[in-house]
Scaffold this motif. Structure first.
Motif, PDB file in Angstrom:
ATOM      1  N   LEU A   6      19.980 -12.216 -15.816  1.00 46.49           N
ATOM      2  CA  LEU A   6      19.973 -12.008 -16.572  1.00 46.49           C
ATOM      3  C   LEU A   6      17.993 -11.596 -16.657  1.00 46.49           C
ATOM      4  CD1 LEU A   6      20.652 -12.828 -20.454  1.00 46.49           C
ATOM      5  CD2 LEU A   6      18.116 -13.299 -19.694  1.00 46.49           C
ATOM      6  N   LEU A   7      17.666 -12.161 -16.131  1.00 49.46           N
ATOM      7  CA  LEU A   7      15.941 -11.487 -15.537  1.00 49.46           C
ATOM      8  C   LEU A   7      15.548 -10.707 -15.111  1.00 49.46           C
ATOM      9  CD1 LEU A   7      13.258 -12.531 -16.274  1.00 49.46           C
ATOM     10  CD2 LEU A   7      13.125 -13.170 -14.107  1.00 49.46           C
ATOM     11  N   SER A   8      17.192 -10.332 -14.078  1.00 52.67           N
ATOM     12  CA  SER A   8      16.361  -9.319 -13.282  1.00 52.67           C
ATOM     13  C   SER A   8      16.994  -7.745 -14.967  1.00 52.67           C
ATOM     14  CB  SER A   8      17.850  -9.311 -12.536  1.00 52.67           C
ATOM     15  OG  SER A   8      19.231  -8.663 -12.978  1.00 52.67           O
ATOM     16  N   VAL A  11      16.835  -7.615 -17.828  1.00 59.97           N
ATOM     17  CA  VAL A  11      15.584  -7.802 -19.086  1.00 59.97           C
ATOM     18  C   VAL A  11      14.526  -7.213 -18.475  1.00 59.97           C
ATOM     19  CG1 VAL A  11      14.190  -9.206 -20.170  1.00 59.97           C
ATOM     20  CG2 VAL A  11      16.337  -9.750 -20.470  1.00 59.97           C
ATOM     21  N   THR A  12      13.783  -7.103 -17.097  1.00 62.17           N
ATOM     22  CA  THR A  12      12.892  -6.469 -16.323  1.00 62.17           C
ATOM     23  C   THR A  12      13.396  -5.238 -16.409  1.00 62.17           C
ATOM     24  OG1 THR A  12      12.645  -8.629 -15.442  1.00 62.17           O
ATOM     25  CG2 THR A  12      11.290  -6.796 -14.592  1.00 62.17           C
ATOM     26  N   LYS A  13      14.691  -4.787 -16.148  1.00 61.41           N
ATOM     27  CA  LYS A  13      14.781  -3.629 -15.873  1.00 61.41           C
ATOM     28  C   LYS A  13      15.042  -2.658 -16.939  1.00 61.41           C
ATOM     29  CE  LYS A  13      18.270  -1.054 -14.010  1.00 61.41           C
ATOM     30  NZ  LYS A  13      20.115  -1.109 -13.259  1.00 61.41           N
ATOM     31  N   TYR A  14      14.826  -3.395 -18.003  1.00 69.25           N
ATOM     32  CA  TYR A  14      15.072  -3.205 -19.799  1.00 69.25           C
ATOM     33  C   TYR A  14      13.991  -2.168 -19.623  1.00 69.25           C
ATOM     34  CZ  TYR A  14      15.180  -2.075 -24.747  1.00 69.25           C
ATOM     35  OH  TYR A  14      14.269  -1.468 -26.054  1.00 69.25           O
ATOM     36  N   LYS A  15      13.038  -3.407 -19.808  1.00 67.18           N
ATOM     37  CA  LYS A  15      11.466  -3.872 -19.870  1.00 67.18           C
ATOM     38  C   LYS A  15      10.643  -2.236 -19.412  1.00 67.18           C
ATOM     39  CE  LYS A  15      10.693  -8.302 -21.790  1.00 67.18           C
ATOM     40  NZ  LYS A  15      10.169  -9.374 -21.395  1.00 67.18           N
ATOM     41  N   LEU A  16      10.977  -2.449 -17.964  1.00 61.34           N
ATOM     42  CA  LEU A  16      10.559  -1.356 -17.049  1.00 61.34           C
ATOM     43  C   LEU A  16      10.446   0.450 -17.936  1.00 61.34           C
ATOM     44  CD1 LEU A  16      10.773  -2.552 -13.510  1.00 61.34           C
ATOM     45  CD2 LEU A  16       8.564  -1.648 -15.052  1.00 61.34           C
ATOM     46  N   LEU A  17      12.326   0.369 -18.030  1.00 60.42           N
ATOM     47  CA  LEU A  17      12.430   1.516 -18.136  1.00 60.42           C
ATOM     48  C   LEU A  17      11.415   1.807 -19.879  1.00 60.42           C
ATOM     49  CD1 LEU A  17      16.065   1.032 -18.126  1.00 60.42           C
ATOM     50  CD2 LEU A  17      15.053   3.288 -17.408  1.00 60.42           C
ATOM     51  N   LEU A  24       9.458  -9.201 -10.765  1.00 59.63           N
ATOM     52  CA  LEU A  24      10.314  -8.470 -10.112  1.00 59.63           C
ATOM     53  C   LEU A  24      10.026  -9.059  -8.789  1.00 59.63           C
ATOM     54  CD1 LEU A  24       9.794  -4.813 -10.522  1.00 59.63           C
ATOM     55  CD2 LEU A  24      11.875  -6.109 -10.715  1.00 59.63           C
TER      56      LEU A  24
END
Lengths: 198, 207
Positions: free
Chosen positions: A112-114, A116-122, A186
């Protein structure tokens, strides 16, 4: 304080919590009745609105392109705008896919953290890429519409660009702290990756 | 330049995520007959929606401590404990119809609570007003305990997000098996990570 001490303190606190009134049934019932939306649900709605706007504009400009006689607005300018909206729709679509993969009940913590991080980076990426892409897009639009450009229009555009630059830089600086936090997340996820390789 | 760096980081991240073995920790198994039977009996009442809400509230009542402790650990200046508490409840409510009893109900609650708090998708001032908790942690702890609680909080707060989750589950006396199920790493890696966190905590408390 070492881990065993920490464990003891935590246990003591847990026992006290068992006895404490920390849960308000009535307020919670009211909240459920109101059908309160989760943050992920709200974000999905927000991204969907932008996706629909991008798709609608692409369609609208496509129709405009077929009807346009290239007198005032050049066909090339419309094509540039269509390209921008297609790109925006793809970006939004990708973000929606990632958001739909964020399943609180099915994903493990790392998974989940990965996501969410991907979404936030996008999301941050949209801001940075959007700002950078505005420069060539405007350059192309000015080039294609050069016949239209009078002195007053130039002054207005330069003033607008300067204001946009200031707002852009300010927004970017505000987001910089968040970007750094995402980078830390990350790094943490990567450390679990290396752990599984050991 | 910045954009290139961003794209590069994202590409690296993508490839590293693909290489993580999530090891089927999240598979939802077919529902157990007993569990579904209980649910169907309850749903066959005259007012299924109200009954479902009551059933859910009972579940929250029995497990309020889990939600409270997880939201306490992850609350910071941006996200207050009340905010997180409310967000966890909404996510639990949304996931409740999909819960099929393939794991212990507590494991399921821990997973959702940790995932909600770790994701921090909620913005500080957006959304409806949070559920006011009737008691905060400092009211629950007696006065002589306060320094201990604050020290504990300060120590745990220095850990990274996943480390916090692991240490919370450890001090909650969850087995390595359960920790691995919730966090998504193998049992042997739970032991390795716990050892490293213990060392980290020891160093932090010495400093």
């Amino acid at each position: 304080m070492e881990l065993e001490q920490l464990k003891t303190s935590w246990k003591e606190l847990s026992v006290k919590m068992e006895k404490a009134e920390i849960f308000n049934r009535k307020v919670t019932m009211n909240m459920l009745r109101r059908n309160a939306k989760s943050s992920a649900g709200k974000l999905e709605k927000y991204e969907m609105i932008f996706f629909v706007i991008s798709v609608l504009y692409t369609g609208f400009l496509g129709v405009a392109l077929t009807l346009n006689e290239s007198t005032l607005i050049k066909n090339e300018s419309i094509i540039v705008c269509i390209a921008v909206f297609i790109l925006a729709a793809i970006w939004q679509g990708y973000k929606l896919i990632i958001l739909q993969q964020i399943k609180f009940d099915r994903c493990s913590t790392i998974e989940l953290l990965s996501r969410v991080t991907k979404y936030k980076l996008l999301t941050k990426g949209r801001l940075i890429a959007g700002m950078i892409m505005l420069i060539p897009v405007f350059a192309l639009l000015i080039y294609f519409q050069r016949d239209m450009m009078v002195k007053e229009l130039w002054i207005g555009m330069i003033a607008g660009a300067a204001l946009g630059l200031v707002i852009g830089i300010r927004t970017f600086m505000n987001h910089w702290k968040n970007i750094n936090e995402l980078m830390t997340d990350l790094e943490e996820i990567k450390s679990y990756d290396s752990l599984s390789g050991e | 330049m910045i954009f290139c760096k961003f794209v590069k980081t994202l590409a690296e991240f993508d490839s590293s995520i693909k290489s993580i073995n999530f090891a089927n920790h999240c598979n939802i198994q077919p529902p157990s007959a007993t569990n579904m039977g209980e649910k169907q009996n309850n749903m066959s009442s005259k007012n299924p929606d109200r009954l479902r809400k009551q059933e859910f509230l009972d579940l929250l009542d029995d497990n309020k401590n889990i939600i409270y402790k997880v939201s306490f650990i992850y609350s910071n200046t941006l996200h207050t404990q009340d905010d997180l508490f409310q967000e966890v409840i909404i996510n639990l409510w949304n996931s409740w119809p999909k819960f099929r009893g393939d794991c212990k109900v507590q494991t399921w609650i821990y997973r959702i609570a940790l995932n909600t708090c770790i994701s921090s998708l909620r913005k500080s001032k957006s959304g409806p007003q949070s559920i006011p908790l009737t008691r905060n942690i400092e009211m629950i702890a007696e006065e002589y305990d306060l320094s201990k609680i604050r020290e504990l909080y300060a120590l745990i707060n220095k850990l990274e997000k996943i480390e916090k989750a692991i240490i919370l589950l450890y001090i909650e006396e969850k087995s390595h098996d359960e920790i691995s199920q919730i966090v998504g790493i193998s049992k042997s890696n739970v032991a390795v990570k716990l050892f490293r966190i213990k060392e980290k905590l020891k160093m932090m408390s010495q400093n």
